[in-house]
Motif scaffolding. Structure first.
Motif, PDB file in Angstrom:
ATOM      1  N   UNK A 153       2.755 -99.846  70.804  1.00 10.01           N
ATOM      2  CA  UNK A 153       3.142-101.226  71.072  1.00 10.01           C
ATOM      3  C   UNK A 153       3.423-101.938  69.749  1.00 10.01           C
ATOM      4  N   UNK A 154       4.437-102.785  69.731  1.00  6.64           N
ATOM      5  CA  UNK A 154       4.631-103.703  68.618  1.00  6.64           C
ATOM      6  C   UNK A 154       4.833-105.109  69.167  1.00  6.64           C
ATOM      7  N   UNK A 155       4.579-106.083  68.324  1.00  8.36           N
ATOM      8  CA  UNK A 155       4.905-107.472  68.610  1.00  8.36           C
ATOM      9  C   UNK A 155       6.111-107.859  67.771  1.00  8.36           C
ATOM     10  N   UNK A 156       7.022-108.654  68.338  1.00  6.70           N
ATOM     11  CA  UNK A 156       8.196-109.074  67.600  1.00  6.70           C
ATOM     12  C   UNK A 156       8.579-110.501  67.890  1.00  6.70           C
ATOM     13  N   UNK A 157       9.204-111.125  66.901  1.00  7.05           N
ATOM     14  CA  UNK A 157       9.722-112.492  67.029  1.00  7.05           C
ATOM     15  C   UNK A 157      11.123-112.423  67.615  1.00  7.05           C
ATOM     16  N   UNK A 158      11.355-113.113  68.713  1.00  8.45           N
ATOM     17  CA  UNK A 158      12.616-113.041  69.457  1.00  8.45           C
ATOM     18  C   UNK A 158      13.233-114.430  69.514  1.00  8.45           C
ATOM     19  N   UNK A 214      12.940-109.772  65.046  1.00  9.45           N
ATOM     20  CA  UNK A 214      12.606-109.519  63.641  1.00  9.45           C
ATOM     21  C   UNK A 214      11.153-109.910  63.401  1.00  9.45           C
ATOM     22  N   UNK A 215      10.704-109.769  62.163  1.00 10.01           N
ATOM     23  CA  UNK A 215       9.315-110.055  61.775  1.00 10.01           C
ATOM     24  C   UNK A 215       8.325-109.398  62.749  1.00 10.01           C
TER      25      UNK A 215
END
Length: 313
Positions: A54-59, A41-42
């Motif tokens: 590309x995306x960055x994500x909180x895992x 999320x986020x």
């Protein structure tokens, strides 16, 4: 043009305006693989790198605040960790491009010396580089300051958004300053940033999540405004406003998305059910935009909405 700010409006007033102006939306839940049973999320908005999106994500685990930030790429509408790419022990990633260089940020949690499972503070960390695989740490924010965001301005200088709390910022205000280059990005820069006054009522708070350079040289700010209800549940809404970086004159805030825009789904905790966290926004060429958000601290969505920054240009 930038309008003069009017009397500060509460979340309730902003929501009344939002719901009085229905708009056409298109919602898509993002699907992830390669992270086990952990939530993603986020997320940031997608960006182009080396010919791919590309995306960055909180895992992180549903019952934990200890997270990692992954770079994800998409194949057949499924986002998977980018191969052979470093992960970061951070929360709530952000990214921007300054002078062609990729700038990545995120929040590092600080634990008690005698109890590594107890979070006692947090620090925003920044990394830079021309390649995803060779980013280097170059700056840290002050203790307990989240929502620090950077943007390259028309003249090549760097705009810096901050979020002081406590004596200067209460539950959380947005600050802004300008530096000549990334080499000036240090703790004193963050502390000395001017607070954008009369933006949130005293019992509410907010922060900047992404900044966009508009056609008139002003900065379109994507962020969040938040409050508690009477039983202690949190309510987070996506909002925008425009800022003249030279004068700090700003437009009134407006809410652009709320939790009810998205399907019902799991949440990290009961008090986070009505939370969406603005991650990033892609402006399209047809007067529309795609907003990327974290939902209830458990899921990631994209929603197509009218371009919220058009009226500011």
């Amino acid at each position: 043009m930038t309008r003069k700010s009017r009397t500060t409006e509460s979340c309730k007033q902003l929501l009344e305006t939002f719901f009085a102006n229905p708009r056409l939306t298109k919602v898509q839940k993002l699907t992830f693989s390669g992270v086990g049973n952990r939530d993603v999320y986020n997320i940031t908005a997608p960006f182009q790198y080396d010919g791919e999106e590309v995306i960055l994500g909180r895992v992180e685990e549903r019952d934990s605040e200890f997270s990692q930030v992954f770079f994800f790429t998409c194949k057949n509408q499924v986002w998977s960790p980018r191969i052979h790419t470093h992960t970061y022990n951070l929360q709530d990633p952000c990214m921007t491009i300054i002078k062609g260089e990729l700038i990545v940020g995120g929040v590092e949690v600080i634990t008690a010396a005698d109890n590594p499972s107890k979070i006692v503070s947090w620090v925003t960390q920044f990394y830079r580089g021309f390649q995803i695989d060779s980013l280097c740490h170059f700056s840290s924010g002050p203790g307990t300051m989240k929502d620090i965001r950077l943007i390259e301005l028309n003249d090549g200088r760097v705009g810096v958004f901050t979020r002081p709390q406590g004596e200067r910022g209460g539950r959380g205000q947005i600050g802004f300053t300008i530096i000549n280059s990334l080499e000036e990005l240090n703790e004193q820069t963050f502390i000395n940033a001017e607070i954008l006054r009369e933006q949130f009522v005293s019992e509410e708070w907010g922060g900047a999540n992404e900044a966009h350079l508009l056609g008139n040289g002003h900065v379109g700010v994507l962020g969040h405004v938040a409050c508690f209800d009477t039983v202690g549940n949190k309510h987070y809404y996506s909002m925008v406003f425009s800022l003249n970086p030279e004068t700090c004159e700003k437009t009134p805030m407006k809410i652009i998305a709320v939790r009810s825009d998205f399907p019902r789904g799991p949440g990290k905790r009961h008090d986070l059910e009505d939370v969406i966290f603005s991650g990033g926004l892609i402006r399209l060429s047809n007067g529309r935009a795609v907003l990327s958000v974290g939902v209830s601290d458990a899921e990631a969505y994209q929603i197509e909405i009218p371009d919220p920054f058009m009226e500011y240009e």
